[in-house]
Design a protein around this motif. Structure first.
Motif, PDB file in Angstrom:
ATOM      1  N   ASP A 106       0.818  -1.207   0.000  1.00  0.00           N
ATOM      2  CA  ASP A 106       0.000   0.000   0.000  1.00  0.00           C
ATOM      3  C   ASP A 106       0.856   1.264   0.000  1.00  0.00           C
ATOM      4  OD1 ASP A 106      -2.313  -1.508   0.018  1.00  0.00           O
ATOM      5  OD2 ASP A 106      -2.718  -1.199   2.151  1.00  0.00           O
ATOM      6  N   LEU A 107       2.076   1.185   0.505  1.00  0.00           N
ATOM      7  CA  LEU A 107       2.984   2.329   0.552  1.00  0.00           C
ATOM      8  C   LEU A 107       3.638   2.608  -0.803  1.00  0.00           C
ATOM      9  CD1 LEU A 107       4.464   4.474   2.284  1.00  0.00           C
ATOM     10  CD2 LEU A 107       6.096   2.670   2.937  1.00  0.00           C
ATOM     11  N   VAL A 108       3.806   1.603  -1.636  1.00  0.00           N
ATOM     12  CA  VAL A 108       4.520   1.755  -2.912  1.00  0.00           C
ATOM     13  C   VAL A 108       3.927   2.859  -3.789  1.00  0.00           C
ATOM     14  CG1 VAL A 108       5.136   0.598  -5.083  1.00  0.00           C
ATOM     15  CG2 VAL A 108       5.579  -0.526  -2.893  1.00  0.00           C
ATOM     16  N   PRO A 109       2.599   2.947  -3.979  1.00  0.00           N
ATOM     17  CA  PRO A 109       2.089   4.057  -4.806  1.00  0.00           C
ATOM     18  C   PRO A 109       2.440   5.430  -4.239  1.00  0.00           C
ATOM     19  CG  PRO A 109       0.397   2.382  -4.521  1.00  0.00           C
ATOM     20  CD  PRO A 109       1.535   2.018  -3.599  1.00  0.00           C
ATOM     21  N   LEU A 110       2.505   5.550  -2.920  1.00  0.00           N
ATOM     22  CA  LEU A 110       2.902   6.827  -2.322  1.00  0.00           C
ATOM     23  C   LEU A 110       4.361   7.133  -2.635  1.00  0.00           C
ATOM     24  CD1 LEU A 110       1.190   6.429   1.153  1.00  0.00           C
ATOM     25  CD2 LEU A 110       0.335   7.633  -0.863  1.00  0.00           C
ATOM     26  N   LEU A 111       5.206   6.119  -2.603  1.00  0.00           N
ATOM     27  CA  LEU A 111       6.612   6.310  -2.944  1.00  0.00           C
ATOM     28  C   LEU A 111       6.756   6.717  -4.414  1.00  0.00           C
ATOM     29  CD1 LEU A 111       8.206   3.296  -1.035  1.00  0.00           C
ATOM     30  CD2 LEU A 111       8.004   5.677  -0.297  1.00  0.00           C
ATOM     31  N   LEU A 112       5.938   6.120  -5.275  1.00  0.00           N
ATOM     32  CA  LEU A 112       5.953   6.514  -6.686  1.00  0.00           C
ATOM     33  C   LEU A 112       5.511   7.962  -6.843  1.00  0.00           C
ATOM     34  CD1 LEU A 112       4.530   3.310  -8.377  1.00  0.00           C
ATOM     35  CD2 LEU A 112       6.889   4.150  -8.469  1.00  0.00           C
ATOM     36  N   ASP A 113       4.493   8.369  -6.068  1.00  0.00           N
ATOM     37  CA  ASP A 113       4.057   9.768  -6.105  1.00  0.00           C
ATOM     38  C   ASP A 113       5.167  10.692  -5.615  1.00  0.00           C
ATOM     39  OD1 ASP A 113       1.584   9.069  -7.113  1.00  0.00           O
ATOM     40  OD2 ASP A 113       0.533   9.272  -5.193  1.00  0.00           O
ATOM     41  N   MET A 114       5.892  10.283  -4.588  1.00  0.00           N
ATOM     42  CA  MET A 114       7.010  11.086  -4.092  1.00  0.00           C
ATOM     43  C   MET A 114       8.098  11.176  -5.159  1.00  0.00           C
ATOM     44  SD  MET A 114       6.996   9.777  -0.116  1.00  0.00           S
ATOM     45  CE  MET A 114       8.726  10.053   0.097  1.00  0.00           C
ATOM     46  N   SER A 115       8.343  10.085  -5.854  1.00  0.00           N
ATOM     47  CA  SER A 115       9.320  10.083  -6.937  1.00  0.00           C
ATOM     48  C   SER A 115       8.870  11.018  -8.055  1.00  0.00           C
ATOM     49  CB  SER A 115       9.488   8.657  -7.459  1.00  0.00           C
ATOM     50  OG  SER A 115      10.314   8.636  -8.580  1.00  0.00           O
ATOM     51  N   ASN A 116       7.598  10.948  -8.379  1.00  0.00           N
ATOM     52  CA  ASN A 116       7.016  11.822  -9.391  1.00  0.00           C
ATOM     53  C   ASN A 116       7.213  13.283  -8.996  1.00  0.00           C
ATOM     54  OD1 ASN A 116       5.232  13.303 -11.026  1.00  0.00           O
ATOM     55  ND2 ASN A 116       3.670  11.724 -10.996  1.00  0.00           N
ATOM     56  N   TRP A 117       6.908  13.613  -7.737  1.00  0.00           N
ATOM     57  CA  TRP A 117       7.100  14.976  -7.249  1.00  0.00           C
ATOM     58  C   TRP A 117       8.566  15.391  -7.380  1.00  0.00           C
ATOM     59  CZ3 TRP A 117      10.303  16.928  -3.556  1.00  0.00           C
ATOM     60  CH2 TRP A 117      10.123  18.270  -3.249  1.00  0.00           C
ATOM     61  N   SER A 118       9.460  14.510  -6.986  1.00  0.00           N
ATOM     62  CA  SER A 118      10.885  14.811  -7.018  1.00  0.00           C
ATOM     63  C   SER A 118      11.376  15.072  -8.439  1.00  0.00           C
ATOM     64  CB  SER A 118      11.668  13.653  -6.391  1.00  0.00           C
ATOM     65  OG  SER A 118      13.043  13.897  -6.470  1.00  0.00           O
ATOM     66  N   GLU A 127      14.767  22.270 -16.427  1.00  0.00           N
ATOM     67  CA  GLU A 127      13.502  21.863 -17.036  1.00  0.00           C
ATOM     68  C   GLU A 127      12.934  20.672 -16.264  1.00  0.00           C
ATOM     69  OE1 GLU A 127      11.896  23.287 -19.687  1.00  0.00           O
ATOM     70  OE2 GLU A 127      13.416  24.843 -19.478  1.00  0.00           O
ATOM     71  N   PRO A 128      11.630  20.731 -15.964  1.00  0.00           N
ATOM     72  CA  PRO A 128      11.030  19.563 -15.312  1.00  0.00           C
ATOM     73  C   PRO A 128      11.135  18.334 -16.207  1.00  0.00           C
ATOM     74  CG  PRO A 128       9.500  21.424 -15.363  1.00  0.00           C
ATOM     75  CD  PRO A 128      10.692  21.800 -16.177  1.00  0.00           C
ATOM     76  N   ILE A 129      11.295  17.202 -15.610  1.00  0.00           N
ATOM     77  CA  ILE A 129      11.373  15.944 -16.347  1.00  0.00           C
ATOM     78  C   ILE A 129       9.957  15.539 -16.733  1.00  0.00           C
ATOM     79  CG2 ILE A 129      11.962  13.492 -16.144  1.00  0.00           C
ATOM     80  CD1 ILE A 129      14.145  14.388 -14.141  1.00  0.00           C
ATOM     81  N   VAL A 130       9.785  15.148 -17.979  1.00  0.00           N
ATOM     82  CA  VAL A 130       8.475  14.671 -18.424  1.00  0.00           C
ATOM     83  C   VAL A 130       8.328  13.228 -17.943  1.00  0.00           C
ATOM     84  CG1 VAL A 130       7.003  14.208 -20.412  1.00  0.00           C
ATOM     85  CG2 VAL A 130       8.537  16.187 -20.424  1.00  0.00           C
ATOM     86  N   LEU A 131       7.274  13.010 -17.188  1.00  0.00           N
ATOM     87  CA  LEU A 131       7.048  11.701 -16.604  1.00  0.00           C
ATOM     88  C   LEU A 131       6.262  10.811 -17.546  1.00  0.00           C
ATOM     89  CD1 LEU A 131       5.966  12.938 -13.088  1.00  0.00           C
ATOM     90  CD2 LEU A 131       8.192  12.053 -13.756  1.00  0.00           C
ATOM     91  N   PRO A 132       6.496   9.521 -17.471  1.00  0.00           N
ATOM     92  CA  PRO A 132       5.645   8.611 -18.247  1.00  0.00           C
ATOM     93  C   PRO A 132       4.188   8.786 -17.821  1.00  0.00           C
ATOM     94  CG  PRO A 132       7.498   7.441 -17.242  1.00  0.00           C
ATOM     95  CD  PRO A 132       7.492   8.831 -16.684  1.00  0.00           C
ATOM     96  N   SER A 133       3.293   8.799 -18.767  1.00  0.00           N
ATOM     97  CA  SER A 133       1.884   9.060 -18.447  1.00  0.00           C
ATOM     98  C   SER A 133       1.299   7.989 -17.535  1.00  0.00           C
ATOM     99  CB  SER A 133       1.060   9.166 -19.728  1.00  0.00           C
ATOM    100  OG  SER A 133       1.128   7.954 -20.450  1.00  0.00           O
ATOM    101  N   ASN A 134       1.826   6.797 -17.577  1.00  0.00           N
ATOM    102  CA  ASN A 134       1.272   5.729 -16.736  1.00  0.00           C
ATOM    103  C   ASN A 134       1.718   5.837 -15.284  1.00  0.00           C
ATOM    104  OD1 ASN A 134       3.923   4.987 -17.140  1.00  0.00           O
ATOM    105  ND2 ASN A 134       3.473   2.876 -17.716  1.00  0.00           N
ATOM    106  N   MET A 135       2.550   6.833 -14.936  1.00  0.00           N
ATOM    107  CA  MET A 135       2.950   7.040 -13.541  1.00  0.00           C
ATOM    108  C   MET A 135       1.959   7.905 -12.783  1.00  0.00           C
ATOM    109  SD  MET A 135       7.016   7.597 -12.960  1.00  0.00           S
ATOM    110  CE  MET A 135       6.965   7.818 -11.199  1.00  0.00           C
TER     111      MET A 135
END
Length: 165
Positions: A106-118, A127-135
């Protein structure tokens, strides 16, 4: 860091209410205790994302070069607080295979969101990094309303006091 916490409401980190001074249990503080440790987050990443599930594979493949002592301590802590469990490796009697508990899954999606934020806000790049849309995950209605309200409350319409981004 030596304090063992369990992930249940009866042992959440105790805080004091700034208004009443009463002792309260704060889920934010408990979350910070669990995820504020850099090595624990990286170990969870290595297990969940990189599928490194034994002590040796985590140690050998961790690009941040965690020491064996730190790795042993964090694996024990993550097991003690219920984010990991292990099973014996049928191919090697002294090897443990680490598994994510339901709480860690259950914590993994939050870690992915934190990675996305970072990657968006703290990438070290102009320049902000363009994230994969599936993230991207949809925001809850509460989260969207809170974020909109915070943007309204904390933005300076004149730009005079804007914080550097």
């Amino acid at each position: 860091m030596n304090q063992t916490i369990r992930l249940d409401r009866h042992t959440w980190t105790k805080s004091h209410c700034s208004i009443t001074g009463a002792e309260i249990y704060c889920p934010f503080a408990t979350c910070a205790e669990v995820i504020a440790d850099r090595w624990s987050i990286l170990i969870l990443r290595d297990i969940a994302i990189c599928n490194q599930r034994t002590f040796r594979s985590i140690l050998a493949n961790n690009v941040e070069k965690i020491s064996s002592g730190v790795l042993a301590g964090r694996l024990k802590r993550l097991t003690d607080i219920g984010l990991l469990y292990f099973k014996d490796d049928p191919e090697h009697s002294q090897r443990k295979i680490y598994c994510l508990s339901p709480a860690a899954i259950d914590l993994v999606p939050l870690l992915l969101d934190m990675s996305n934020w970072s990657m968006t806000h703290a990438s070290g790049s102009e320049e902000p990094i363009v994230l994969p849309s599936n993230m991207e995950r949809p925001q809850s209605q509460f989260s969207k309303e809170l974020t909109d309200r915070l943007r309204t409350l904390h933005s300076d319409p004149t730009g005079a006091n804007a914080c550097p981004t």
